[in-house]
Design an enzyme around this catalytic site. Sequence first.
Site, short mmCIF file in Angstrom:
data_model
loop_
_atom_site.label_atom_id
_atom_site.label_comp_id
_atom_site.label_asym_id
_atom_site.label_seq_id
_atom_site.Cartn_x
_atom_site.Cartn_y
_atom_site.Cartn_z
CG HIS A 1 -0.35 -0.12 2.53
ND1 HIS A 1 0.45 0.88 3.04
CD2 HIS A 1 -0.37 -1.10 3.46
CE1 HIS A 1 0.87 0.54 4.24
NE2 HIS A 1 0.41 -0.67 4.52
CG HIS B 1 4.12 -1.35 2.41
ND1 HIS B 1 2.96 -2.05 2.19
CD2 HIS B 1 4.44 -1.56 3.71
CE1 HIS B 1 2.61 -2.68 3.30
NE2 HIS B 1 3.49 -2.40 4.24
CB CYS C 1 -0.75 -6.56 19.38
SG CYS C 1 -1.47 -6.25 17.74
CB CYS D 1 2.22 -5.29 16.96
SG CYS D 1 1.29 -3.77 16.76
CB CYS E 1 -3.27 -3.17 19.37
SG CYS E 1 -1.94 -2.53 18.32
CG HIS F 1 -2.69 -3.52 14.26
ND1 HIS F 1 -1.47 -3.71 14.84
CD2 HIS F 1 -2.47 -3.47 12.92
CE1 HIS F 1 -0.53 -3.80 13.90
NE2 HIS F 1 -1.11 -3.64 12.73
CE LYS G 1 -4.02 2.85 11.53
NZ LYS G 1 -3.84 1.97 12.67
CE LYS H 1 -8.31 -1.79 0.77
NZ LYS H 1 -7.46 -2.80 1.41
O1 ME8 Z 1 6.28 -3.34 10.43
N1 ME8 Z 1 2.67 6.19 6.44
O2 ME8 Z 1 6.06 -4.24 8.30
P1 ME8 Z 1 4.82 -3.42 7.72
C1 ME8 Z 1 3.99 6.06 6.23
N2 ME8 Z 1 7.60 -6.23 8.94
N3 ME8 Z 1 4.64 4.88 6.21
C2 ME8 Z 1 3.93 3.77 6.41
C3 ME8 Z 1 2.54 3.81 6.63
C4 ME8 Z 1 1.91 5.09 6.63
N4 ME8 Z 1 0.60 5.25 6.80
N5 ME8 Z 1 2.11 2.54 6.79
C5 ME8 Z 1 3.19 1.73 6.66
C6 ME8 Z 1 6.57 -4.16 9.58
N6 ME8 Z 1 4.30 2.47 6.43
C7 ME8 Z 1 7.70 -5.13 9.83
C8 ME8 Z 1 9.02 -4.40 9.69
S1 ME8 Z 1 11.70 -4.33 9.67
C9 ME8 Z 1 12.95 -5.30 10.26
C10 ME8 Z 1 10.23 -5.25 9.94
C11 ME8 Z 1 5.65 1.96 6.18
O3 ME8 Z 1 4.44 -4.12 6.46
C12 ME8 Z 1 6.63 2.45 7.23
O4 ME8 Z 1 7.93 2.34 6.72
O5 ME8 Z 1 3.78 -3.21 8.74
C13 ME8 Z 1 6.42 1.43 8.32
O6 ME8 Z 1 7.48 1.44 9.26
C14 ME8 Z 1 6.37 0.17 7.51
O7 ME8 Z 1 5.63 0.55 6.32
C15 ME8 Z 1 5.68 -1.00 8.22
O8 ME8 Z 1 5.48 -2.04 7.29
MG MG Z 2 2.46 -2.62 10.21
#
Ligand code: ME8
Ligand code: MG
Length: 512
Positions: free
Chosen positions: A26, A29, A134, A137, A152, A155, A304, A307
């Site tokens: 999304h 990412h 959680c 998380c 949480c 979430h 935040k 959807k």
């Molecule tokens: O946390 N605004 O993965 P994840 C800005 N797998 N950046 C955002 C965002 C938003 N609304 N939502 C997500 C994880 N991100 C773990 C990480 S690392 C060793 C393991 C981005 O798929 C931001 O970089 O939940 C956030 O830290 C990351 O996606 C979380 O991705």
């Molecule tokens: Mg996440």
Amino acid sequence: MPLDSLTGAMPFYVTTPIFYVNAAPHLGHAYTTIAADVMARHMRQRGEDVFFLTGTDEHGEPVALAAEAQGMTPRELADKNAERFKALMPQLHASNDFFIRTSDPEHEAKVQEVLQRVHDNGHVYKGLYEGWYCPRCADFKSENEQGPGHTCLIHEIELTREQEENWFFRLSTFQKPLEELLQTEFVQPAARRNEAIAFVAQGLQDVSLTRGKITWGVRVPWDPGHVFYVWFDALLNYYTALSYARDGEDITERFWGEPTTHLIGKDILKFHTIYWPALLMAADLPLPRRVFVHGFLLGGDGRKMSKSLGNVLDPFEVIERFGVDALRFYLMRDVSFGEDGSVSMEGVESRYTTELANDLGNLASRTIKMVQRYRDGAVPDVPLDEGLQRDFAALSGDFCRAMDDFRVSDALEVVWERVRRLNAFVEEQAPWQLAKDEARAGDLDRALASLVEGLRTVGVMLVPYLPERMGALLDALNVEDRTLRAFGEGARVERVGDLEPLFPRIDRAAAA
Ligand code: ME8
Ligand code: MG
């Protein structure tokens, strides 16, 4: 900015978080990936020796639960969604050098090796854990990390009460070294560093290193009934990747430690600024230079994105309507990097029209057309306008300093001041007036040469943000050398060729 030869290049290693494969890619990412890519491309333009890593986090409960809900095995879900994240990279024009999956056997073996060392160094013991957990998380939440009724905060789901016998990591013994580390520039920006300091100040408690209840993870070598807690497996990706990312070559020595910058969102600050350095210390490994923490993208209503609220900005829709460069530019420009900010399709459209199409697109097309009309496409080889030279004098330094601090939005504004300056210069000089007067041919030469040099300078600097469109512009200017060079420094553009509109008007009806 004079360029070092390859022999003098400094290693620069930038990483994104590895993304959970429990859901589809999304905007969040895409955001982190684009920012890391801007930095990687910029450093390459400075002649540095760059390695840019991204990938997927595939183990643990978040993925196991999502797979179960979809009637798949964790591996099936991971394979399916890892492909989507992998495919996202070229869609964003991300220039990552490798894509790690934590299910890679090389990663798993290295995780076991490092964590065995942590065990052997005496930082691990067996104990009983009970706490509020959680599953999304994959994190136990202390009292002040919980919402009302044990929920949480991230979430907004109910936490579960978990009790199990686990292997623990002695995080508490790193209280002092972490306090000291957090007095340095390790965490940036400073506001985020203070969050990390506040967390440590509450007093660190030991944390679960393993889990006995799930099987989807990396097996614990000294206790095969357990798998490592997903966060320890995941964090280690930054280190393990370097040992196998290049075929037949281990580049750990070259990129690990001082050259390393981790880019993350604020949601995972605790893991990267506290657990991660403590784990590295426990494993006798060097620490990365810094962790840069960016803010969160919010819906257009400032809430935040979700959807159900209907306030989600879909990156693929932006790419389809405005092009990938517009998405990259908008995200780096509209939200001051490091802070939270609202994003919306209206916002994209407005930046596209006022800045990309009007400021930059018009500057490029006017400049090229005037050189074609008045000088048959040949750029006059004459001294540059002194006023303009003065206004560009600080550009390279200011730009690189902002980039050195990962201030990618500030750096963009530094360039945009010059884009606006060049547009004002066109109006001041009015080349179309000069062209009417044979006696002012020299003034016209100088104005045109200065405009082209200004356009080349900003065009090269903007390549990391707008790789596709600035590529087209620099092609039209016949600029082959796309390394950073200050205004007036080095070889000048000799001829201009045709250029299609860089940012064509988007027909609102067609776009809607
Ligand atoms: O946390 N605004 O993965 P994840 C800005 N797998 N950046 C955002 C965002 C938003 N609304 N939502 C997500 C994880 N991100 C773990 C990480 S690392 C060793 C393991 C981005 O798929 C931001 O970089 O939940 C956030 O830290 C990351 O996606 C979380 O991705
Ligand atoms: Mg996440």
